[in-house]
Structure formats: structure tokens, C-alpha cells
Motif scaffolding. Structure first.
Motif, PDB file in Angstrom:
ATOM      1  N   TRP A 124       0.704  -1.185   0.053  1.00 42.84           N
ATOM      2  CA  TRP A 124      -0.092   0.102   0.042  1.00 42.84           C
ATOM      3  C   TRP A 124       0.839   1.420  -0.122  1.00 42.84           C
ATOM      4  N   LEU A 125       2.074   1.280   0.203  1.00 40.17           N
ATOM      5  CA  LEU A 125       2.851   2.523   0.309  1.00 40.17           C
ATOM      6  C   LEU A 125       3.177   2.600  -1.513  1.00 40.17           C
ATOM      7  N   THR A 127      -4.045   4.158   0.163  1.00 40.27           N
ATOM      8  CA  THR A 127      -2.753   3.738  -0.320  1.00 40.27           C
ATOM      9  C   THR A 127      -1.734   5.071  -0.414  1.00 40.27           C
ATOM     10  N   ARG A 128      -0.528   4.839  -0.582  1.00 41.22           N
ATOM     11  CA  ARG A 128       0.628   5.567  -0.966  1.00 41.22           C
ATOM     12  C   ARG A 128       0.951   6.760   0.356  1.00 41.22           C
ATOM     13  N   ILE A 129       0.459   6.212   1.406  1.00 36.86           N
ATOM     14  CA  ILE A 129       0.542   7.059   2.716  1.00 36.86           C
ATOM     15  C   ILE A 129       1.373   5.794   3.592  1.00 36.86           C
ATOM     16  N   LEU A 161       7.164   9.525  -4.715  1.00 35.68           N
ATOM     17  CA  LEU A 161       6.566   8.029  -4.566  1.00 35.68           C
ATOM     18  C   LEU A 161       5.186   7.958  -4.161  1.00 35.68           C
ATOM     19  N   PHE A 191       1.528   9.772  -8.248  1.00 40.29           N
ATOM     20  CA  PHE A 191       0.756   8.943  -9.072  1.00 40.29           C
ATOM     21  C   PHE A 191      -0.733   9.419  -8.830  1.00 40.29           C
ATOM     22  N   MET A 207       2.350  -1.542 -15.403  1.00 34.87           N
ATOM     23  CA  MET A 207       2.729  -3.076 -14.552  1.00 34.87           C
ATOM     24  C   MET A 207       2.611  -2.677 -13.020  1.00 34.87           C
ATOM     25  N   ALA A 208       2.658  -3.953 -12.416  1.00 34.05           N
ATOM     26  CA  ALA A 208       2.278  -3.595 -10.879  1.00 34.05           C
ATOM     27  C   ALA A 208       3.581  -2.971 -10.337  1.00 34.05           C
ATOM     28  N   PRO A 209       3.703  -2.095  -9.434  1.00 35.60           N
ATOM     29  CA  PRO A 209       2.524  -1.835  -8.756  1.00 35.60           C
ATOM     30  C   PRO A 209       1.880  -0.337  -9.062  1.00 35.60           C
ATOM     31  N   TYR A 210       2.469  -0.029 -10.391  1.00 31.86           N
ATOM     32  CA  TYR A 210       1.822   1.212 -10.900  1.00 31.86           C
ATOM     33  C   TYR A 210       0.359   1.083 -11.545  1.00 31.86           C
ATOM     34  N   MET A 211       0.167  -0.129 -11.750  1.00 33.64           N
ATOM     35  CA  MET A 211      -1.295  -0.689 -12.488  1.00 33.64           C
ATOM     36  C   MET A 211      -1.820  -1.809 -11.349  1.00 33.64           C
ATOM     37  N   PRO A 212      -3.377  -1.654 -11.347  1.00 28.38           N
ATOM     38  CA  PRO A 212      -4.334  -0.603 -11.966  1.00 28.38           C
ATOM     39  C   PRO A 212      -4.056   0.724 -11.337  1.00 28.38           C
ATOM     40  N   ARG A 213      -4.219   1.763 -12.103  1.00 32.21           N
ATOM     41  CA  ARG A 213      -4.151   3.142 -11.558  1.00 32.21           C
ATOM     42  C   ARG A 213      -5.508   3.725 -11.339  1.00 32.21           C
ATOM     43  N   LEU A 214      -5.746   4.586 -10.577  1.00 31.66           N
ATOM     44  CA  LEU A 214      -6.969   5.414 -10.347  1.00 31.66           C
ATOM     45  C   LEU A 214      -7.439   5.831 -11.761  1.00 31.66           C
ATOM     46  N   TYR A 225      11.065  10.639 -12.022  1.00 34.08           N
ATOM     47  CA  TYR A 225      10.755   9.728 -10.756  1.00 34.08           C
ATOM     48  C   TYR A 225      11.895   8.774 -10.570  1.00 34.08           C
TER      49      TYR A 225
END
Lengths: 412, 466
Positions: free
Chosen positions: A79-80, B10-12, B109, B113, B121-128, B146
Motif C-alpha cells: 500500500w505504500l 494507499t501511498r501513505i 513516491l 501517481f 505494470m504492478a504496482p503502478y497498475m491498476p491506476r486510479l 521519478y
């Protein structure tokens, strides 16, 4: 394709100009090309932690963490890093677990919160229901190919499980039956993680010690590899942290901590605590932190019924004392060590927790007695032997004591 | 009422659950809850005070040195000792390196996104799903940056390790200084990396942020909130003790006024803690976990200053110091953070020049038996305070108030929403199934719940665990 032996050699030595990931990626790439390995789908679960191990992995160098993700692992859930959020990101994880059963890797960062049946740590939602970290681990682990605990929290409870451990934090291997590969450290060194991942990819399970740690990184103590070791031998000790000399007397836990920090060093091989004048606090140790605190107090002198002695003197005095005294101490130590789990002097009133499993204790005692007997036999043989052997024997004794006496001050 | 939930956000750092009520394409109500409880403060009780800097760092892996520095400050006050000037400089330099690392990682990071399309590709996919507005060429350029940013952030940590031994969880910060020496060779190494990073920040990071701001101008009007700012101050000068970033508060974008710590109180009406009292001063905090408490939805308590909500972080520091006063919004937070990174780089350069090569960086001391102290400073994302008291050589009381509790507090007893909950109100939502806009608002604050989830002074005899 290099041999496993050569691979381990690379992992154990770090060239100054190259990083481990730098050497790993081409190897892994080659393995993929020759179809000797497949990019493993990885589910990275973060439980009761501080994200320190993820941050540490982001410090992997040349190639970067990003290349690590691109070229080495197929990180389906973390999740990061997930671009998606909420249920949609969770769906990817659940799909992976279903489709890749027996194939995906489960990496766990952070300790498992067990208080109130795990409700002190909820990590995602499935069909509108909140799922706890505890439940997720217990459900996913049996389906994974490997379960890898990164960081001291995931391995042994770590700082999250420090006394009084209000959230009931535990290491992953305490809550599941599936075997776990433990990569401790607070945080784990990026090389320890990438090196273990690399071994798993190319050669399968690496050799693990009794704490399930890869021997290639955790086979020796900090003390054995330390640059200041000679000063220890020569009796030159620092008077305060930051001073010259061996830091043993200002609290260094190097003698009881298995890790290769002295040769590997941190953050692109720039530095490490003892080199920087700060005593090792034993963060890769199963007893971290409670068993190793106070950090700036030196390891307890070992009390025997006869006399107090410190580790340096131990070898010499052993012959004089007779092995019996030491034996008594050690047998007591095993109980003390169990009691000690959530105990350091001063943090808890005297109410020792009973050993959680008598059978376990008995087994440990048996094991201890067996090893002790072996030592005693050797001691008798030694009486007439040369100093060289004596040195080796002393080393064995100290090693033996170190493994059994990781506790803070229970022996006092 | 259409309540939509994002869990996990996510991304926190660490688990967080967001519920938003969406009506007519806008957020009309919001609830933010943290879902992890560890209880660090209770763990501090009874320990050797000298261990505080090393132990409290373990609260957070992204801003670890902030805790070490704050703990050392609290101990300095309690023990009435001080590091030599070189030591103070080194502490500042260590902290600065961590701050640079944090800001770079936050933008590239975590927040990135929400605006930039990553590779397929994972983890950039799936995207919002949502309005990614960057033309493909710009998108590619930013993606190239990046990749560089990850190396730069790791370089910043490398710079930290020169004096901090290792990171995350640096090890050299002690009460009276830093155990590592400031040899000329180390100073040069730090300076070299700093130069590299500082050029990159100016030429790449700032320009990327401005590019983003150009394409997403409407985010200067989203995520506004109360407009109340707070800072405990940041980076003190060794000799004068003057702050490089002064402490202060601003109410509703008004004038800067002085901080009065006696006005700080914490409430737990909607937090999973049992408490008969409505508000408590941090000095007498109490924590009895109660996961079944009715209406409660977070492990975070609700810190208030004079009963009001305040926002902390680079934007708050920018406003208070006059470095950045364009506005209060999602984009302002992102821009203020980038500008602050540049300022921190410049400050670090100045401190390097003030160092005396090979001068003492630490001095021995004898720990006294008793003492009280408070360490107050800003961490990367807002005000951080450690309050301690030592009796008979052991920590008797340890209490931490962290930045994320300020920003992400739940409602208080008066039903007043926390700062970020308030900032979410009015956020337009194009697709209630995606909620990309909600994510953008939240991530602009750089949330980090590893430190937020804490426990106020829990005396052994009062602590009741269920």
C-alpha cells in the motif's frame, strides 16, 4: 548461470564500488532469460510497523529500488506504492492470492497485533468487512510459496512488542504454522532483503539458522566482524560513546548480535553504528529491544554462584571455576530468558510470566544439557592441551554463552 | 447520503480509512480514521532516559530522526546539558538530510501517481481512474525524473549516514551531541552529495512541481480547510539558539502570533479510548483503549489549540515564516514543500561552513537522577513534541504529540471536524467509484500514521487493557 556457492559469496562480500542489487539484477535477468526462474508475484503486507523496512529497501542502490521492482519482483500489492487505492487495490491482492496460490510470495513488514483478536490493526476491507492483520496473515500464509518476515517487528515482535506490549504484538512465526524466513534488523538492510529474494529466486530456500535467518547474512556476530575487535582484545575501551576504542563497556551489543553490519555497512556502504562511535544496540537480535536495554549499559556481567565475571574474563576463569558453576547458571538462564521476554529491569514489577509451554522449556533444557556435556568433555580434554586449543575452546564457550544469554539483566 | 469508503488509503504510511459523503458531485462530509494501535508511550515508562532517542525513532521509519532529535532536546532540558556547537550543527545536518529525503519521497513516491501515469505494470497498475492531464511527452519526462528521484532520496539518506551511521533509525544522536566525528573528509563527502541534491531540487523537483501546478490549476482551490496554521519551530542555531523556522500560529490566515503551549489540549470523544473528561492537557493525558466505543472511528486523538483545529507542515511553516503565502490548498501544500526542500538545502550548506573540522561533537555527562523536559520542534509534516519526566534515573512519564494527530484528527466533543476532514469538504468528485480527488487532497498533507497512533501517558496502575 553462477553456482549457488558463488552467489552466496557475492552476498557475503560487498565490493566498495558495487552494491548487492547491482550484482543481483543481471543474475536474475539471466535466470529469467534462460527461463530458470519466473518473476514472482509478491504481496507485501504492512502490519504493526513504522514502514522503516520499506524505506530501507527504497535505499537499495545502483540499480535503484524502481529497477528492483521492474526487473526482479512483480509487486502486486504494497500500500505504500500501489497507484490504486481502497477496494480496487485490495482486489488485485485477492485476485493474486487466488490465481497464484502456491506461487506468490508473502512479505510481511511489522508485527502482528493480537490484542482483541487483532482488532488493534485493521488493514483492508473485503465485502464491506474490516479485515485484521492477524486474520489476513493466517489466511494468506498457507497459500503462499514463501512467507518472508522483514524487520525485527515481523520476525520477533521488535519495538512494537516492547513491554508492556499493549497491542499484543507478536512475530509472524508466532501466529502461523507455515515456515517463515526471518530477515531481522531495525530496519533490515536492503542487501539482506534483496540477497534473500535473489537466493529464493535462483536457488530456492537459503540455509537458515534456528531463528530462521539466512546464514549468509546472520551467520556471525557483529563482534566477530568488528573493526574495533582488536581494541577489545587489547583491552582498549571507549569511556563514552564517540570515544576511541572498543565500545563494549559503553553498551555495545555486538557480542550477542548476529549480523554482518561491520563488513557490509549501511546506506551504500557509507557507515555503520560502531564505526561512527555508537554502540551496537542489537537491532537484528530476537531479543531486541527489551533484552538489550539499556542501550548504553554494557552487557551484564555474568553472575555465577561463585563470582561475577564478564565475557572477556569468562574464558580464563572457566577452568578455575569448574564447569559446574557455569552449568547452574545456564540452566537458570533458560528460564530467565523466557521470563525475560517482556521484561527489563525497572520496566516491570516482579511478576515473572510463566513459560508459555512447558514442553518447549523441557526440550530447550535437554538441548542445553546435551551441549553443556559436550563442552564439559572438551574442558576435561583441554586441561593438558596447548594454548591454541584453549583459545578455540574459549571461543566456543563464549559463543555458547552468547546464544543463551541474550537477555538484558536477568542473570543478575 | 452516499457514503463511499477508501480503505486502505494507499501511498501513505500506515493504515488509514476514509469515509466521504458525496452529494451532487461534491464531498459534503468526511471521516478519517487510523486503524493501527501500538502504544509507544506506555513502552517508554521505566526505561533508561538515555535510550529515548534511539527507542522513539522506532515510532516512524520515514521521519525517524525527527523523533531522535526531539527526544534529545527533551533530555537536554531535563538534564541541563548541551551539545558543543559542532554537535548541534551535526544534529541539524542529520535532520536536514532526513527532511530532504522525506520531501522527495513524498512528492515522487506518494503524491506523484495522483497526477502522473506510471508504467503499465504492478504496482503502478491498476491506476486510479480520473483526469490525468499531462500530455504524453510531459508524462514521460516526469517518469524519468521519478526514477532519478528514488536515487536522489537514497543519496539524501547516504548523506545522513555519513554522520548518522545508518538510516532509517540513525544511531549517533545522543543527549550531548553526535558520536560521529566531523572530520574534514566527512564534511566534504556531505557537501558533495548536498551539492548534487540541491542542484537537482532546484532544476528538476521544483520545475516538476510547477509543471504539475500548471496543468492542475484548479487544485489551488481544492482542499482549503480552516486556514489555521501551527509550527513548533525548526532548526536552532548552535550559538544564539534562534530558530531558522520560527514557531508560531496563524488563525484563519491572519497575523502570526506567539505559540502558547498551555492552550494545547487533546480530546478523545471519537477516538477508541475511554475517558470521562472532555479535553486533557498533554501533561495529564490518559489512554484506555476501547475498540468497541460507540461512534468512535479512529485511534488518533484530537489535538486542539484553544479549542480550534490547526494544520502543520511545510505550508504552515511557509506561512508563519513568510516564505510562502500564496494560499492554502492542495497545490499550495505541494509547492510549499518543494520550496522548503530548497531552503533546507541552502541552510545545510551554511551549517557545513560553520563546522569546525575535527572539533568536539559530543561531550560526556553524568546522568542526574531527576528532571523534567520538553522537546518541541517540527517534524517534516508538522509540530512534534516529546514531554518527559525522569525520576530516580528512569523515565516516569513520556508523552508524544505528533504532526499527523494535528492534521488528521477526528472530530472533537463539539463535533468539529479535524483539519483534513474539513479540507475535504467541497472537493469535487467526478467519479464516486474512483475518488481520485479525495486521494489528492489527503496525500497533499503527507500523512503518516505510524507516528499518529500513539498513547498518552499511561501510568501502569491506570492502564486497563481489555
Amino acid at each position: 548461470m553462477i553456482t549457488r556457492r558463488e552467489f552466496i559469496k557475492i552476498c557475503m562480500s560487498t565490493a566498495v564500488s558495487l552494491s548487492l542489487t547491482d550484482q543481483l539484477i543481471p543474475l536474475v535477468g539471466q535466470a529469467y532469460a534462460e527461463k530458470k526462474a519466473l518473476k514472482p508475484p509478491v504481496i507485501w503486507l504492512e502490519l504493526g510497523s513504522c514502514t522503516g523496512n520499506s524505506v530501507s529497501l527504497e535505499n537499495a542502490f545502483n540499480p535503484s529500488f524502481e529497477q528492483l521492482l521492474t526487473d526482479m519482483l512483480d509487486l502486486r500489492y504494497h500500500w505504500l506504492l500501489a497507484a490504486e487505492q481502497g477496494d480496487a487495490s485490495v482486489q488485485v491482492m485477492l485476485d493474486t492470492i487466488e490465481q497464484e496460490q502456491g506461487n506468490f510470495w508473502l512479505v510481511v513488514e511489522g508485527s502482528v497485533m493480537t490484542a482483541e483478536n487483532g482488532r488493534y490493526n485493521e488493514i483492508f476491507r473485503r465485502n464491506g468487512q474490516l479485515i485484521t492483520g492477524l486474520a489476513a496473515i493466517q489466511e494468506f500464509a498457507p497459500k503462499a510459496k514463501y512467507v518472508i518476515a522483514v524487520g525485527d517487528c515481523a520476525c520477533f515482535g521488535g519495538p512494537s512488542a516492547a513491554h508492556p506490549n499493549p497491542a499484543g504484538a507478536k512475530g509472524v512465526w508466532d501466529v502461523i504454522k507455515t515456515p517463515v524466513i526471518n530477515i531481522p534488523g531495525c530496519p533490515a538492510h536492503p542487501d539482506w532483503m534483496t540477497g534473500t529474494f535473489g537466493h529464493l529466486l535462483l536457488y530456492g530456500l537459503p540455509e537458515l539458522d534456528s531463528y530462521h535467518r539466512p546464514v549468509m547474512f546472520f551467520g556471525k556476530t557483529i563482534h566477530d566482524l568488528c573493526q574495533r575487535r582488536q581494541q577489545f582484545e587489547d583491552g582498549i575501551f571507549a569511556k563514552y560513546p564517540g570515544d576511541q576504542g572498543c565500545l563494549y563497556k559503553v553498551g555495545c551489543k555486538g557480542p550477542v548480535t548476529h549480523a554482518d553490519c561491520p563488513i557490509r555497512q549501511w546506506n551504500h556502504y557509507i557507515n555503520w553504528p560502531v564505526k561512527a562511535g555508537s554502540p551496537c544496540i542489537g537491532c537484528a537480535s530476537p531479543q531486541f529491544p527489551d533484552g538489550l536495554m539499556p542501550f548504553y549499559n554494557h552487557l551484564p556481567d555474568i553472575q555465577t554462584p561463585a563470582v561475577a565475571m564478564n565475557i572477556k574474563k569468562l574464558g580464563e576463569s572457566l577452568a578455575i571455576l569448574g564447569t559446574g558453576a557455569v552449568a547452574t547458571h545456564l540452566a537458570a538462564g533458560i528460564f530467565a530468558r523466557r521470563i525475560q521476554k517482556n521484561y527489563i529491569k525497572g520496566t516491570k514489577p516482579h511478576e515473572p510470566t510463566p513459560p508459555e509451554n512447558l514442553e518447549q522449556v523441557k526440550q530447550e533444557l535437554d538441548d542445553l544439557i546435551r551441549r553443556q556435556n559436550a563442552l564439559m568433555t572438551e574442558a576435561k580434554k583441554l586441561e593438558s592441551s596447548k594454548p591454541v586449543h584453549k583459545k578455540r575452546f574459549i571461543k566456543r564457550v563464549t559463543d555458547f554463552l552468547h546464544t543463551e544469554d541474550k537477555s538484558g539483566d536477568d542473570s543478575q | 447520503m452516499t457514503i463511499k469508503t477508501i480503505f486502505p488509503m494507499t501511498r501513505i504510511h500506515e493504515p488509514m480509512k476514509v469515509d466521504v459523503d458525496i452529494q451532487n458531485g461534491k464531498v459534503v462530509n468526511a471521516w478519517i480514521g487510523a486503524t493501527l494501535f501500538r502504544g509507544f508511550e506506555a513502552m517508554m515508562k521505566g526505561r533508561d532516559p538515555r535510550d529515548a532517542a534511539l527507542f522513539t525513532q522506532r515510532i516512524c521509519g520515514i521521519c525517524s530522526t525527527a523523533h531522535a532529535v526531539t527526544a534529545a532536546m527533551a533530555l537536554q532540558q531535563a538534564y541541563r546539558v548541551e551539545p558543543p556547537p559542532n554537535g548541534k550543527h551535526l544534529i541539524n545536518l542529520i535532520f536536514a538530510a532526513d527532511m530532504i529525503q522525506n520531501h522527495l519521497r513524498h512528492f515522487y513516491l506518494l503524491a506523484f501517481f495522483d497526477y502522473v501515469k506510471g508504467p503499465d505494470m504492478a504496482p503502478y497498475m491498476p491506476r486510479l481512474k480520473g483526469d490525468y492531464r499531462l500530455p504524453q511527452k510531459v508524462n514521460e519526462q516526469l517518469m524519468a525524473h521519478y526514477k532519478e528521484s528514488i536515487l536522489m532520496a537514497a543519496r539524501a539518506h547516504e548523506m545522513l549516514a555519513i554522520f548518522g551511521a545508518k538510516v532509517p533509525m540513525a544511531q549517533t544522536i545522543m543527549i550531548t551531541g553526535v558520536t560521529e566525528r566531523a572530520s574534514s573528509e566527512k564534511i566534504v563527502a556531505y557537501a558533495a552529495i548536498l551539492k548534487e541534491i540541491s542542484n537537482w531540487v532546484t532544476n528538476v523537483y521544483l520545475s516538476d512541481v510547477m509543471t504539475l501546478a500548471d496543468y492542475y490549476k484548479d487544485y489551488y482551490h481544492i482542499g482549503i480547510g480552516y486556514g489555521n496554521m501551527i509550527s513548533f519551530g525548526l532548526f536552532t542555531q548552535p550559538i544564539t539558539g534562534a530558530y531558522e523556522f520560527t514557531p508560531g500560529i496563524i488563525v484563519n490566515r491572519g497575523l502570526v502570533s506567539k505559540l502558547d503551549l498551555s492552550k494545547v489540549g487533546e480530546e478523545s470523544r471519537y477516538s477508541w479510548y475511554r475517558d470521562e473528561q472532555q479535553s486533557r492537557s498533554p501533561m495529564e493525558g490518559q489512554t484506555i483503549p476501547d475498540r468497541d466505543k460507540e461512534d468512535a472511528y479512529s485511534w488518533v486523538k484530537a489535538p486542539r489549540y484553544g479549542g480550534q483545529c490547526f494544520e502543520g507542515g511545510p505550508l504552515a511553516r511557509g506561512w508563519i515564516n513568510g516564505d510562502y503565502r500564496r494560499g492554502v490548498s492542495v497545490m499550495d501544500r505541494i509547492v510549499a514543500r518543494a520550496l522548503e526542500t530548497q531552503k533546507v538545502c541552502r541552510l545545510a550548506e551554511e551549517w557545513l561552513q560553520q563546522l569546525t573540522p575535527d572539533g568536539p561533537t559530543i561531550q560526556p555527562f553524568t546522568p542526574p537522577q531527576d528532571g523534567d523536559g520538553a522537546g518541541l520542534t517540527d517534524a517534516m509534516r508538522g509540530p512534534l513534541g516529546h514531554w518527559i519526566s525522569i525520576r530516580q534515573g528512569k523515565l516516569q512519564h513520556y508523552q508524544i504529540v505528533t504532526p499527523t494527530t494535528w492534521n488528521f484528527s477526528p472530530r472533537d466533543a463539539h463535533g468539529i471536524r479535524g483539519p483534513v476532514e474539513e479540507a475535504l469538504i467541497g472537493t469535487p468528485v467526478a467519479n464516486p467509484d474512483s475518488l481520485i480527488e479525495v486521494g489528492r487532497v489527503i496525500r497533499s498533507y503527507d500523512p503518516c500514521f505510524t507516528c499518529a497512533v500513539h498513547l498518552l501517558d499511561a501510568p501502569e496502575d491506570k492502564l486497563v487493557l481489555i
